[in-house]
Design an enzyme around this catalytic site. Structure first.
Site, PDB file in Angstrom:
ATOM      1  N   GLY A 149       4.420   1.674  -0.971  1.00 53.44           N
ATOM      2  CA  GLY A 149       3.333   0.945  -0.305  1.00 53.44           C
ATOM      3  C   GLY A 149       3.830  -0.379   0.247  1.00 53.44           C
ATOM      4  CB  CYS A 150       2.414  -2.573   2.844  1.00 50.80           C
ATOM      5  SG  CYS A 150       0.665  -2.544   2.381  1.00 50.80           S
ATOM      6  CE1 TYR A 151      -0.822  -7.354   0.185  1.00 51.42           C
ATOM      7  CE2 TYR A 151      -2.170  -5.448  -0.314  1.00 51.42           C
ATOM      8  CZ  TYR A 151      -2.042  -6.688   0.264  1.00 51.42           C
ATOM      9  OH  TYR A 151      -3.098  -7.268   0.902  1.00 51.42           O
ATOM     10  CB  THR A 153       7.874  -2.662   0.404  1.00 53.93           C
ATOM     11  OG1 THR A 153       7.711  -1.246   0.383  1.00 53.93           O
ATOM     12  CG2 THR A 153       9.191  -3.011   1.075  1.00 53.93           C
TER      13      THR A 153
END
Lengths: 344, 344, 344, 344
Positions: A149-151, A153
């Site tokens: 996921g973005c967060y 990473t």
């Protein structure tokens, strides 16, 4: 030249895959599926693609056609890859899943956070968590990738050097994260309207967010043991970008933190440790697969602060997915990912 | 592989040249000059370039070093190219000037609008106006290019088919143009602050703007005679993009306007005539060298409306400059300019 | 102290009525209705109202309770006021309708543009078009007000002096209008998302927009005869504000245009003619019931340009509605409308 | 009716004082000074004030004229109030200083952070720190007020209940703060340009910021002893607003945190404790003198998270200054401060 398919291509990660793959020297997009938009040309929906994919239209999902691809990306809501991944893998197609379906190793924890039972627990042992900075060798051999996921990473890359070396109290980590609105997807929701979300800042999910267990799992891998994390995401009035501000308490005298970070990421093509005293801006990674980091120790005290920025749609999703693809197929790791960020 | 120099590289058109040239297969940036920032690495000033030009630093302007380049771009305020272009041309270096110095053919008119006498009138006869859609063959042979301004590019491409065919009253054209704030450059001015320019819209220069004579000159070329133009630019709360809304009164029954536009630009790699009824968005050209057009005739009346969008820093400046370079050196016209726009 | 009701209070014009009425010395909000949100406190939905209307909750529409009010505002989609206005008027309640239901005098034209038959044609003869600058005396006596649309307000005020004096060609008017996204309402639609609408500019409805017949009708009143108008609205990346740029061709030598405008609006409390050479900014009217105007004649030619700015939610909707209320009940015309704009 | 003066009125806190005082029933603005703009009418510089202060122009600072006022606001860079405050106080004028000149009780610490010696240490013992929620009674009697900074206001109000009750480890507080760009003032600086600051997020001053000692001093007052604080401010792409996200580690079982916060601020007119589970948005306080708070305890763990939002120009500056004035002169505490926030 390999052939790839994209399942669920109408959202932001789908169009971002197309944008990036248009520059990839060794990949051809064979199919892109969408039940709701079947028959619509992608360049009619996304005019930035006019002149690039003029023959490509959304199609109904067709596992035979997808199974003829070398790799298939899932850019779908959670639950879809559970249903289709197994069949594609059985046909020899590699699966790169951008959704949350295979990120948590524990099917029960997945069920708790996503409010439904896990649809393919038998595949979990084959899934590799697609963070190259932690699992590059496993990715090369993988047939099923769970793209982080973005967060997760931004947070994992920022805390990794500190946890791997045991310098900070792993039981009391704080991740204060700020995300642009594309993180909420392309769904038509009132809080995502320009009239609601611009000229304002707010936290959300302070009591618990679905990325929390994923981040904890990843940080535990780095720390070699359980971690405690307070994670507060914030909605920021911008389109793209995540800024993670990470706080840890030093438990030992840490030595040269700047050198530690530089050493840790010296061979990483997509992690950029900025010079001492820097404050990375999210715009410096707009459109690119880069994570920029800076590490601070205010007043030489016992709190270390890491600043970590990524583009949530690239290193936080579609770019990282392509980085995984490159590793899986033996391409240059930065194939299709070499352009500089758009700035200003 | 050719070598190029950039004079005045600290502004937005300078960094945009670097961003685009990083993807160009046949160009190497040999020097970039700035008096104020000499010695500073470009990637320290523009962190989006970290990893791309790590050895390149701003240097004092040095005509010998610049003269050793195959081509030199001027990304300078007006007046600078007047001073240096002649010397470079004499050394055999081709000059691509992004400033206004050689756009007007009449040195006296230039002096009137820029408030100083023209510094190199003897070069005017050699200067080619770098709008490939109008002067492609002359560009191929040129040694001195005047890259068109941002507003002039958007307006000329939109009105060109109508004026060339004499369908509208050339004496009463209206160009209502909206520009993002990078059009005002990187200078630190109060009206360009986020706190002043965001959440607001305003016209400026309604009484007369420096791009007016350039637009009139270009439209006259297309019309084959003098034109009358009312040009009102507006400051729009966004970083990049120009939206030109163009109004002309039909003087004859025009036939199929859509077909006219499609035919006119059928062979143009960077002009995209959208389908009937379209409304192009500036974001569909963010970061790319494309002009998207749509033509409307509301209520089948006698007023034709053309919608024309470009990225002011790309097709309106640095991208068009590279398109000119490609033509001058026999490269593919879209070398370095092939990536899709960043959207969202 | 009078009592008012609001029908359909969950949209932007509804909350804006509440914000403004909170400062009104002679008005008490008795009821605010919403089928979908019945039972929800207004301050739970709109936290800016916390501390102001803590006892007020949305309720089901109830014509008896509304009929007990001195006046009722309709902040509803078109069609609703058709259904309810008659009953309220019959109970002696005055109706101030912010929707389009009673703006067009011709029920057939209304049906054409709104795609359904007019629901209360018998009330049309009683409806007064609530533009005080044109119909102040009629408004004082009215029982049913059609509050003008946002674009129509900005355009009519800007062209009024020129049409009333017959200085311009009324057959070929151009209104190039730019609106913030609240003009599209609070509905959850993809094109209104921050991720879609920010950092971009686009026209819409170039072929025909529902405000066109309303503007034409109003301009015809001012001109004393039919007018021809090309109207192109644009979506601008900001929350509030309309900037109308108006073009007319002079048919006679006009004399002092600045003096004409100043004279026309000398007694108007909410129209501000700015000094010669000005360019009004939409932010200068953010949150207030003011229209600021500037008139230009570029190059002393035959085209006159008027710049007209309003806040679409205030002078373009809720503020103008309260201005009408003040006139109808004999209050000071600026009661509740006296605060300066929020800037920056 | 009292008479007030404003020294240094061209910045954002100056125009904000004028905007708010235009609605104050008991205050008349007698003079507003600016060396650079002397002679310019305030409404020429700030068109939102047209119609409100049409007779008021900036004037040269004149201590006799200012000394004839009942109170004088300083909306100046640091150092100016040091020079002038003494003379005004001697004339019996009360001084409300929005700058940092009298915020720190220790002149040496002031000198360290501001890089110059303190210009009026003899006045420090008379200065009252103008945070009404902590010092209301002293403010009533004060003749010299140091209005708190914007970050300090948001942070102190959020942590006050926890520190006063000793529930958290005062030695390891974290304040992750996000501010709109008006926090950087109206100076023309490249990083504050819309083209640089929008569509991006970045931290700054992570190594140490001038508000740090002020916050520490205020928190120590609340805690009754020294505190340790990590403070990281971030630049957010919006005009107004501060969002402080505050982290503390519980040292004892805290009981009902929601009730604690509600009780602490029950009598405070400008602190709004939101319901359990809330996430306050900065836009809910746009233009108003309110601080909205929410308290969370994620996963019932040992970390408490407080979300605190203010408008940096109002409760963080000019509104709080007027709140102080109201207390000093015995006016209603919310005189001139009663309007709801502008939303959307």
């Amino acid at each position: 030249m390999i052939k790839v398919g994209i399942v669920g291509g109408t959202g932001y990660t789908g169009v971002e895959l197309l944008r990036l793959l248009a520059q990839h020297p060794a990949v051809e997009v064979e199919a892109i599926t969408s039940r709701s938009e079947a028959g619509v040309r992608v360049s009619d929906m996304y005019p930035n693609l006019r002149g690039h994919y003029d023959a490509l239209a959304f199609s109904e999902p067709d596992t035979r056609r997808l199974g003829a691809c070398d790799a298939v990306f899932f850019a779908t809501p959670h639950g879809v890859a559970h249903t289709l991944a197994g069949e594609l893998l059985a046909q020899g197609t590699r699966v790169i899943d951008l959704s949350a379906d295979f990120r948590l190793r524990d099917a029960d924890e997945w069920a708790t956070w996503y409010g439904q039972s896990h649809g393919a627990p038998e595949l979990l042992e084959h899934a590799v968590y697609g963070l190259p900075e932690l699992h590059r060798e496993a990715i090369r051999e993988a047939r099923l990738i769970a793209v982080p996921g973005c967060y997760p990473t931004a947070v994992q890359l920022g805390l990794m050097p500190l946890l791997e070396t045991g310098l900070i109290d792993a039981g009391h980590l704080i991740a204060d994260c700020k995300s642009g609105v594309t993180g909420a997807g392309r769904g038509a929701k009132v809080p995502s309207l320009l009239a609601e979300a611009s000229e304002s800042m707010k936290a959300y999910g302070a009591g618990g967010h679905r990325h929390l267990p994923e981040i904890r799992q990843g940080l535990a891998d780095a720390a070699g043991g359980q971690v405690g994390l307070t994670f507060v995401p914030h909605l920021t009035p911008m389109i793209r970008g995540i800024h993670a501000t990470l706080y840890g308490r030093l438990t030992v005298e840490p030595g040269d933190l700047q050198a530690l970070f530089e050493r840790r990421f010296a061979d990483e093509p997509f992690v950029d440790v900025m010079p001492t005293g820097s404050h990375p801006e999210t715009r410096s990674v707009k459109g690119v697969n880069v994570c920029r980091l800076a590490v601070h120790r205010p007043g030489d005290g016992d709190t270390v602060v890491v600043l970590s920025v990524i583009d949530n749609l690239v290193k936080g999703a579609s770019g990282q997915a392509i980085q995984n693809l490159n590793l899986m197929f033996g391409f240059d790791e930065n194939a299709g990912l070499a352009a500089p960020a758009l700035m200003p």
